[in-house]
Design an enzyme around this catalytic site. Structure first.
Site, PDB file in Angstrom:
ATOM      1  N   LYS A  79       0.893  -1.128  -0.011  1.00 16.49           N
ATOM      2  CA  LYS A  79       0.024  -0.091  -0.082  1.00 16.49           C
ATOM      3  C   LYS A  79       0.819   1.235   0.054  1.00 16.49           C
ATOM      4  O   LYS A  79       0.565   2.022  -0.730  1.00 16.49           O
ATOM      5  CB  LYS A  79      -0.817  -0.089   1.096  1.00 16.49           C
ATOM      6  CG  LYS A  79      -1.875  -1.223   1.174  1.00 16.49           C
ATOM      7  CD  LYS A  79      -3.036  -1.081   2.248  1.00 16.49           C
ATOM      8  CE  LYS A  79      -2.422  -1.255   3.713  1.00 16.49           C
ATOM      9  NZ  LYS A  79      -1.702  -2.733   3.698  1.00 16.49           N
ATOM     10  N   THR A  80       1.848   1.388   0.910  1.00 10.92           N
ATOM     11  CA  THR A  80       2.926   2.577   0.858  1.00 10.92           C
ATOM     12  C   THR A  80       3.404   2.651  -0.546  1.00 10.92           C
ATOM     13  O   THR A  80       3.655   3.670  -0.929  1.00 10.92           O
ATOM     14  CB  THR A  80       3.700   2.492   1.994  1.00 10.92           C
ATOM     15  OG1 THR A  80       2.850   2.391   3.259  1.00 10.92           O
ATOM     16  CG2 THR A  80       4.909   3.590   1.948  1.00 10.92           C
ATOM     17  N   ASP A 124      -2.115   6.629   6.201  1.00  7.81           N
ATOM     18  CA  ASP A 124      -2.004   5.303   6.382  1.00  7.81           C
ATOM     19  C   ASP A 124      -3.067   5.029   7.660  1.00  7.81           C
ATOM     20  O   ASP A 124      -3.083   5.789   8.530  1.00  7.81           O
ATOM     21  CB  ASP A 124      -0.561   4.830   6.830  1.00  7.81           C
ATOM     22  CG  ASP A 124      -0.152   3.357   6.853  1.00  7.81           C
ATOM     23  OD1 ASP A 124      -1.135   2.547   6.130  1.00  7.81           O
ATOM     24  OD2 ASP A 124       0.548   2.940   7.435  1.00  7.81           O
ATOM     25  N   THR A 173      -6.141  -1.529   6.782  1.00  7.33           N
ATOM     26  CA  THR A 173      -5.981  -3.036   6.999  1.00  7.33           C
ATOM     27  C   THR A 173      -7.342  -3.618   7.599  1.00  7.33           C
ATOM     28  O   THR A 173      -7.557  -4.642   7.585  1.00  7.33           O
ATOM     29  CB  THR A 173      -4.919  -3.337   8.268  1.00  7.33           C
ATOM     30  OG1 THR A 173      -5.314  -2.793   9.146  1.00  7.33           O
ATOM     31  CG2 THR A 173      -3.506  -3.155   7.466  1.00  7.33           C
ATOM     32  N   ARG A 232       6.820  -8.393   1.749  1.00  5.45           N
ATOM     33  CA  ARG A 232       7.486  -8.068   3.143  1.00  5.45           C
ATOM     34  C   ARG A 232       8.242  -9.235   3.669  1.00  5.45           C
ATOM     35  O   ARG A 232       9.386  -9.451   4.057  1.00  5.45           O
ATOM     36  CB  ARG A 232       6.726  -7.276   4.152  1.00  5.45           C
ATOM     37  CG  ARG A 232       7.594  -6.785   5.384  1.00  5.45           C
ATOM     38  CD  ARG A 232       6.827  -5.837   6.286  1.00  5.45           C
ATOM     39  NE  ARG A 232       6.716  -4.680   5.743  1.00  5.45           N
ATOM     40  CZ  ARG A 232       5.345  -3.958   5.941  1.00  5.45           C
ATOM     41  NH1 ARG A 232       4.791  -4.468   6.821  1.00  5.45           N
ATOM     42  NH2 ARG A 232       5.415  -2.705   5.393  1.00  5.45           N
TER      43      ARG A 232
END
Length: 359
Positions: A79-80, A124, A173, A232
């Site tokens: 997302k970032t 965020d 999220t 990640r």
């Protein structure tokens, strides 16, 4: 490569796990170097990339700012990264903040009033923003205007403040926690899906190249299979396997090296770590597969109830190893098979749906 710099709650036990999706300080530093710079480099999320590319191209053709964008999905999926790509594709600067950092409407007003025309504001965990700030955001997104309250009580005055056009990129999220009025103000909404093994292998090969790590196809596949569908985690496991290969071998990663390294870090072939296996072993060995209450299961594992429910269970349920039923937690046949145990006949987990729900 495709992951988030910020997290939902870095203070949770999730942040301390090798297979946790939250980013620690080391992750953030490495991710900054590995993060793709445009949509062409971004691996995975094909539908989202295609749709977002159309939105951005159309905005550039009109000479206008892009529509507000909402990105939802689990931590670590990109997302970032996508927010930074949106800014790069639009040739605009980006401002990054988070919902928990905005506790007052004045905090948001200060940020909005300092934006440049066309700038991208990445917010965020937008669902964790305070309600007064959230209500101010409605008008800012729709009319590019905010009302700044000066004074208190009966003498308070609302001063309208015009804002330059900007693009808000919200990430969450937990999309279900967003109120409908806020969701409706986003022109483009995308849900980030977990990655498949082939996509994760491409992530690992790209990261290995940037980190100057030699890895073969089966070695990348071994790491990808234990990465829980999250880039990640794949990159974090790659770094740990790299360390093992440099110390224990010649620095080159193959299947045997990857398997041995992840064995040292207690990450098994399906991506389960010590906590996950402890929950399954307690459920199977102490309670014969369940059903058992969450609190009882947490005591048996020696962890807090919240840790079991929020950290271990989501992945076990997604993998089909554990089921949540009205009577309690129940192991599935796949859980017995994964731990190499035989399910007792007539017990939950031994007979499919009949065992789970007691028809």
């Amino acid at each position: 490569m495709n992951w988030d710099e910020t997290t939902d709650d870095a203070a949770t036990p999730q942040a301390d796990r090798l297979v946790g999706a939250s980013a620690d300080t080391e992750d953030q530093a490495v991710e900054a170097a590995l993060r793709p710079k445009d949509l062409g480099e971004f691996i995975g999320q094909e539908k989202v990339r295609e749709q977002l590319d159309l939105v951005l191209r159309a905005a550039r053709a009109r000479g206008a700012t892009a529509d507000h964008v909402l990105l939802s999905g689990a931590p670590g999926l990109g997302k970032t990264t996508l927010s930074m790509i949106i800014a790069a594709e639009m040739g605009a600067p980006i401002r990054i903040t988070s919902g928990p950092a905005i506790q007052h409407a004045g905090d948001l007003a200060a940020i909005l009033s300092s934006l440049q025309e066309g700038e991208v504001l990445f917010l965020d965990e937008i669902h964790r923003m305070s309600r007064p700030a959230e209500e101010m955001l409605y008008m800012a997104m729709e009319d590019f205007r905010v009302d700044v309250i000066v004074g208190k009580g009966p003498g308070a005055t609302a001063i309208p403040l015009e804002l330059p056009p900007f693009t808000l990129v919200g990430a969450t999220t937990r999309a279900g926690l967003l109120p409908p009025p806020l969701r409706d103000r986003f022109g483009f909404t995308a849900h980030m899906e977990f990655y498949g093994p082939p996509e994760l292998e491409r992530v690992i090969h790209r990261s290995a190249s940037l980190l100057d790590v030699e890895i073969d196809t089966v070695g990348a596949a071994e790491i990808a299979g234990r990465s829980r569908g999250t880039p990640r985690i794949a990159n974090r496991l790659l770094r740990r396997v790299r360390d093992y290969a440099q110390v224990k071998a010649d620095g080159r990663i193959d299947r045997d090296i990857a398997s041995a390294a992840l064995g040292v870090y207690e990450v098994d072939g399906r991506g389960l770590d010590r906590l996950d296996r402890a929950v399954l072993e307690a459920l199977l060995k102490l309670f014969s597969g369940g059903p058992v209450g969450l609190s009882t299961l947490a005591v048996a594992v020696g962890e807090e109830r919240e840790t079991v429910e929020e950290v271990a269970e989501p992945f076990l349920v997604r993998e089909g190893l554990l089921a949540r039923t009205p009577r309690g937690r129940v192991a599935t046949p796949a859980a017995w098979a994964h731990l190499g145990l035989a399910a007792p006949q007539g017990r939950p987990g031994a007979g499919g749906q009949h065992g789970l729900f007691g028809a």
